[in-house]
Write an enzyme that holds these catalytic residues in place. Structure first.
Site, PDB file in Angstrom:
ATOM      1  N   HIS A 134       0.834  -1.203   0.000  1.00  0.00           N
ATOM      2  CA  HIS A 134       0.000   0.000   0.000  1.00  0.00           C
ATOM      3  C   HIS A 134       0.877   1.265   0.000  1.00  0.00           C
ATOM      4  O   HIS A 134       0.637   2.188  -0.784  1.00  0.00           O
ATOM      5  CB  HIS A 134      -0.917  -0.025   1.234  1.00  0.00           C
ATOM      6  CG  HIS A 134      -1.840   1.143   1.356  1.00  0.00           C
ATOM      7  ND1 HIS A 134      -3.214   1.029   1.220  1.00  0.00           N
ATOM      8  CD2 HIS A 134      -1.612   2.456   1.596  1.00  0.00           C
ATOM      9  CE1 HIS A 134      -3.759   2.227   1.378  1.00  0.00           C
ATOM     10  NE2 HIS A 134      -2.809   3.110   1.618  1.00  0.00           N
ATOM     11  N   GLU A 135       1.898   1.276   0.875  1.00  0.00           N
ATOM     12  CA  GLU A 135       2.716   2.487   1.000  1.00  0.00           C
ATOM     13  C   GLU A 135       3.629   2.678  -0.204  1.00  0.00           C
ATOM     14  O   GLU A 135       3.815   3.800  -0.674  1.00  0.00           O
ATOM     15  CB  GLU A 135       3.524   2.466   2.299  1.00  0.00           C
ATOM     16  CG  GLU A 135       2.687   2.376   3.580  1.00  0.00           C
ATOM     17  CD  GLU A 135       1.593   3.428   3.688  1.00  0.00           C
ATOM     18  OE1 GLU A 135       1.706   4.515   3.085  1.00  0.00           O
ATOM     19  OE2 GLU A 135       0.586   3.154   4.374  1.00  0.00           O
ATOM     20  N   HIS A 138       1.806   4.234  -2.939  1.00  0.00           N
ATOM     21  CA  HIS A 138       1.683   5.691  -2.789  1.00  0.00           C
ATOM     22  C   HIS A 138       2.872   6.416  -3.433  1.00  0.00           C
ATOM     23  O   HIS A 138       2.712   7.488  -4.015  1.00  0.00           O
ATOM     24  CB  HIS A 138       1.665   6.083  -1.305  1.00  0.00           C
ATOM     25  CG  HIS A 138       0.297   6.121  -0.690  1.00  0.00           C
ATOM     26  ND1 HIS A 138      -0.702   6.953  -1.142  1.00  0.00           N
ATOM     27  CD2 HIS A 138      -0.221   5.464   0.368  1.00  0.00           C
ATOM     28  CE1 HIS A 138      -1.785   6.787  -0.385  1.00  0.00           C
ATOM     29  NE2 HIS A 138      -1.526   5.891   0.538  1.00  0.00           N
TER      30      HIS A 138
END
Ligand code: NI
Length: 169
Positions: A134-135, A138
């Site tokens: 997820h990170e 980003h």
């Protein structure tokens, strides 16, 4: 210092972050502030673009500040191995109140630099694997809504627009 978290659809969220080349106090302060901001928001991870800084920096702490050994600052991270599949609910501090199931690899190995520029590798599975993916997404300007099915994405975006129109976004 607690930083302001930007919400979708701020353009910085969809812009790939710049690689970090200088490992200085400015970087270390950013990382410290990002941990503080994550804890204040009761999150488990935060990427620099979410505080308006378009750099490849992210922090993760599955213990939410309770266990210093779980604090992870990843600079210029990349996924070097991924295997398996998991399908679990995710949220994102740039999408308050939106939680949906997202397909991710079950296990990943990442490579990253620490806040002093030292390279390291680390394995993660389950929640940690999901946080890594997820990170790191980003940092590539990829938001979790784009990992959802088309149906879940359109439902989520409809809820975002409703909250925006109610002034609660
Ligand atoms: Ni997020």
């Amino acid at each position: 210092m607690i930083l302001k978290i930007v919400k979708y659809p701020e353009p910085v969220l969809e812009r790939p972050g710049e690689p970090v080349t200088e490992f200085n106090d400015e970087l270390r302060n950013l990382i410290a502030d990002m941990f503080e901001t994550t804890y204040a928001s009761q999150g488990i991870g935060l990427a620099a673009p979410q505080v308006g800084v378009s750099k490849r920096v992210t922090v993760i702490d599955l213990s939410m500040g309770k266990d210093p050994a779980q604090k992870l600052a990843l600079v210029n991270p990349e996924i070097i191995v991924s295997e398996g599949r998991q399908y679990e609910e995710e949220g994102c501090l740039s999408f308050p109140d939106i939680r949906e199931k997202v397909v991710r690899a079950a296990k990943v190995r990442i490579r990253a630099q620490d806040e002093n520029g030292k390279w390291f590798e680390m394995d993660g599975e389950e929640l940690l694997a999901r946080a890594f993916q997820h990170e790191i997404d980003h940092l590539d300007g990829v938001l979790f809504i784009f990992r959802m099915s088309a149906l879940k994405r359109s439902l989520s975006l409809r809820r975002v627009r409703k909250m925006q129109s109610e002034g609660s976004w």
